[in-house]
Design a protein around this motif. Structure first.
Motif, short mmCIF file in Angstrom:
data_model
loop_
_atom_site.label_atom_id
_atom_site.label_comp_id
_atom_site.label_asym_id
_atom_site.label_seq_id
_atom_site.Cartn_x
_atom_site.Cartn_y
_atom_site.Cartn_z
N GLU A 282 0.71 -1.34 -0.05
CA GLU A 282 0.01 0.05 -0.06
C GLU A 282 0.84 1.26 -0.05
O GLU A 282 0.47 2.19 -0.69
N ALA A 283 1.98 1.33 0.81
CA ALA A 283 2.70 2.51 0.89
C ALA A 283 3.39 2.54 -0.46
O ALA A 283 3.65 3.83 -0.98
N MET A 284 3.97 1.43 -1.16
CA MET A 284 4.61 1.78 -2.68
C MET A 284 3.47 2.16 -3.63
O MET A 284 3.88 3.28 -4.39
N MET A 285 2.34 1.93 -3.56
CA MET A 285 1.27 2.40 -4.37
C MET A 285 0.90 3.85 -4.12
O MET A 285 0.77 4.69 -5.26
N VAL A 286 0.91 4.33 -2.93
CA VAL A 286 0.69 5.54 -2.49
C VAL A 286 1.70 6.59 -2.82
O VAL A 286 1.58 7.46 -3.39
N PHE A 287 2.90 5.94 -2.64
CA PHE A 287 4.17 6.68 -2.98
C PHE A 287 4.27 6.93 -4.46
O PHE A 287 4.66 8.14 -5.02
N GLU A 288 4.06 5.85 -5.31
CA GLU A 288 3.92 6.07 -6.69
C GLU A 288 3.01 6.97 -6.96
O GLU A 288 3.41 7.94 -7.94
N GLN A 289 2.07 7.03 -6.67
CA GLN A 289 1.00 8.18 -7.10
C GLN A 289 1.38 9.46 -6.67
O GLN A 289 1.14 10.55 -7.51
N ALA A 290 1.84 9.69 -5.49
CA ALA A 290 2.40 10.85 -4.92
C ALA A 290 3.58 11.45 -6.05
O ALA A 290 3.61 12.45 -6.32
N ARG A 291 4.30 10.57 -6.48
CA ARG A 291 5.49 10.85 -7.39
C ARG A 291 4.84 11.46 -8.86
O ARG A 291 5.51 12.27 -9.35
N LEU A 292 3.89 10.24 -8.95
CA LEU A 292 3.30 10.84 -10.30
C LEU A 292 2.76 12.18 -10.33
O LEU A 292 2.71 13.13 -11.31
N ASN A 293 2.02 12.52 -9.27
CA ASN A 293 1.13 13.62 -8.97
C ASN A 293 2.38 14.96 -9.05
O ASN A 293 2.03 15.86 -9.51
N LYS A 294 3.48 14.61 -8.31
CA LYS A 294 4.54 15.60 -8.39
C LYS A 294 5.23 16.03 -9.86
O LYS A 294 5.47 17.12 -10.06
#
Length: 635
Positions: A282-294
């Motif tokens: 879950e952390a990897m998925m949320v983190f990847e989404q945050a990087r994409l948003n950035k």
């Protein structure tokens, strides 16, 4: 709508009233000249009345009021001249009138010199041969010669003064001046608004790294999804026990640095939580989404930077439009009248004449002209008249007509530059390619600026040709409408960043020559070297290390300034010319090649440079090659 119609009606009425006033003034001036013509008949010297034919010829050369002048002169002769000389000077006036009218009918113009010759020789002939029939009042040959010389000189000198006297100066409407100032202020206000928007967009900074707040939000989102439904959540996340806080911090740090958690953190998490695998995923998925948003946020900021650059360009254009050229009609009334007078001498009617001082300090003349008698008059006659009146060497815009006809046409004259330029190009296409990826442009603007441009599209073939052609087309459009080179390049780069494809980059090499002074500016964006060959065969080299346009939002423009002189040559090349010389110092080798070629023809120079380069490549063309050469010469 009603207000607009009222304003238009008011403008027409005001112009009509002004025209009526001008016509009234002109009528009074013509009447005054006829009165003066009658009075000069009283002035006699040694039995001669030279002012009669002289004044008549000087005024008769003007089109307006000829019948009124004739009536006044005849009345004056009858009233003041002896009967014995009325016939002589009456015939002289007739000779002058017939000569002027015949010249206007045949040549479609009548010069002041011709009018003066007709007046002086006609009066001289009548003085000599008319005396045969009037022995008692016959004047001497010496007196007749003196009278003829006086008449000739008076006509030549007085004709210009009478033209100035009859010349009408239309006073500009005060309302138009106020409207112009109002529009200028509005443009400046718009420019300030665009500058403010540009600064607002540029103040937004990019996100280079994850901020503390974002990392905290990721932690809360993961725990909210996984831990909130666990029975031991309150124990694991108890404020007194920092274990889970430390493990989550190490987990996020590992994801930030390596994209996954390290083995030690993973094992410790499994010992402290039964849902460790779920938490990591879950952390990897949320983190990847945050990087994409950035990444998307930074892309949005890049687009805002592009818009900010375009807003700066808009502000510049508005400021440039507000700084209008200075009109000199009020200060240079004599020159305006002189232009009209000389144009009239050439058989041309100058309906409107305006003088301007442009922002670069040079003078511009705008004329609305037509042929006086409906025939065709060569443009060179008008050019000669304008040059003589302004005491400047001028040239008409390139789109001007060759001949002036009966229809009114606008002609714009600029000061002729000190130098003129000649250019030539030589190209070779890469072996196996259908078209060259290199393109060039040579643009000589009306303000005396020569702009040489060279662009090399990445790669070769049709795609590279299309990219470089688009770059030069946009560049020409920006420069033609008045953008500075720096602004044009920034807008060009913005357009390429927004709409360009991956690896769709092109180099830009610009050389701008001021033909008035010889000052030359060089702008390079990822371009190859440019060479300057001086008249003494000495060669200078200008190199570039910047990226091509479209490769980054912030474009790096390498700029240099040089002073060119008579006989100097400019040589611009694409990278294909230098890269395949098979030597460690290709620029030095090309300098020697350029210096050793003895020719003053730019086209031949470019061709011989490529021939020499082909000797180094053994006849192979491994990349597109283009050589653009130009020379400047004093006019």
């Amino acid at each position: 709508m009603t207000e607009k119609i009222c304003l238009e009606h008011f403008g027409r009425t005001e112009r009509s009233d002004q025209e009526d006033v001008c016509m009234t003034k002109m009528g009074w001036k013509q009447f005054a000249l006829s009165i003066v013509g009658a009075m000069v008949c009283r002035i006699g010297i040694m039995g001669c009345y030279p002012l009669v034919p002289a004044f008549f010829a000087a005024v008769y050369l003007e089109e307006n009021g000829r019948w009124l002048l004739s009536v006044g002169m005849i009345a004056g002769m009858v009233a003041f001249l002896p009967i014995s000389v009325i016939a002589k000077y009456g015939m002289a006036l007739l000779v002058i009138g017939v000569t002027v009218r015949m010249s206007e009918w045949v040549e479609k113009k009548c010069s002041t010199i011709l009018g003066a010759v007709a007046a002086s020789l006609g009066t001289f002939a009548l003085s000599i041969f008319g005396g045969i029939f009037d022995i008692r009042n016959q004047i001497s040959i010496g007196a007749a010669i003196c009278e003829a010389v006086f008449i000739f000189g008076f006509v030549v000198l007085a004709a210009r003064g009478i033209h100035l006297f009859l010349e009408e100066k239309e006073k500009p409407l005060q309302q138009e001046g106020l409207q112009g100032a109002y529009k200028e202020q509005r443009l400046l206000n718009y420019a300030k608004s665009f500058e403010g928007l540009s600064k607002t967009f540029l103040s937004m900074s990019k996100k280079s790294e994850m901020q503390t707040e974002e990392l905290g939000r990721i932690q809360q989102e993961v725990t909210g999804r996984i831990c909130s439904g666990c029975d031991t959540c309150a124990i694991c996340w108890a404020p007194a026990d920092p274990t889970m806080y430390e493990l989550f911090g190490r987990l996020i740090t590992g994801l930030l640095q390596n994209g996954e958690a390290d083995e030690i953190t993973r094992k410790e998490l499994e010992r402290n939580c039964c849902y460790a695998g779920h938490i990591e995923r879950e952390a990897m998925m949320v983190f990847e989404q945050a990087r994409l948003n950035k990444a998307w946020y930074n892309r949005l900021l890049e687009n805002r930077e592009v818009i900010a650059q375009q807003l700066d360009a808009m502000a510049f254009i508005m400021q440039d439009c507000a700084n209008e050229t200075q009109i000199l009609d009020g200060q240079e009334k004599r020159k305006l009248a002189e232009i009209r007078y000389r144009a009239k001498e050439a058989g041309i009617t100058a309906e409107e004449v305006h003088l301007y001082r442009k922002n670069d300090g040079h003078m511009q003349a705008v004329l609305k002209v037509r042929s006086k008698w409906g025939n065709c008059v060569a443009m060179k006659d008008l050019t000669k008249a304008v040059s003589g009146a302004l005491d400047l060497s001028v040239m008409a815009h390139k789109d001007s007509r060759t001949f002036i006809g009966k229809d009114s046409t606008e002609v714009i004259y600029e000061e002729e530059p000190m130098f003129h330029a000649v250019h030539g190009v030589a190209k070779l296409t890469k072996d196996g390619a259908a078209v060259s990826g290199d393109n060039f442009s040579c643009m000589e603007k009306e303000d005396g600026e020569l702009v040489l441009s060279l662009s090399d599209g990445m790669g070769s073939g049709v795609r590279a040709c299309r990219e470089s052609e688009l770059v030069l087309d946009l560049l020409e459009r920006f420069i033609e409408v008045g953008f500075t080179k720096e602004t044009a390049i920034k807008m060009l780069n913005s357009a390429m960043v927004i709409c360009g494809e991956d690896e769709g980059y092109s180099t830009v090499d610009i050389t701008s020559v001021n033909l008035y002074t010889g000052e030359t500016d060089f702008y390079k964006i990822g371009a190859s070297a440019t060479f300057i060959r001086h008249e003494d065969r000495r060669v200078e080299c200008l190199v570039s290390t910047s990226l091509p346009v479209g490769a980054a939002v912030e474009v790096e423009i390498e700029q240099a300034k040089k002073q060119l002189a008579n006989g100097d040559f400019l040589v611009m090349v694409t990278d294909g010319v230098l890269e395949y010389l098979q030597t460690e110092r290709p620029e030095e080798v090309l300098e020697e090649i350029i210096s050793d070629i003895h020719t003053n023809h730019p086209k031949l120079l470019a061709k011989k440079i490529l021939e020499k380069v082909m000797e180094y490549t053994k006849g192979e063309v491994q990349d597109d090659m283009t050589v653009l050469a130009a020379a400047i010469w004093e006019n």
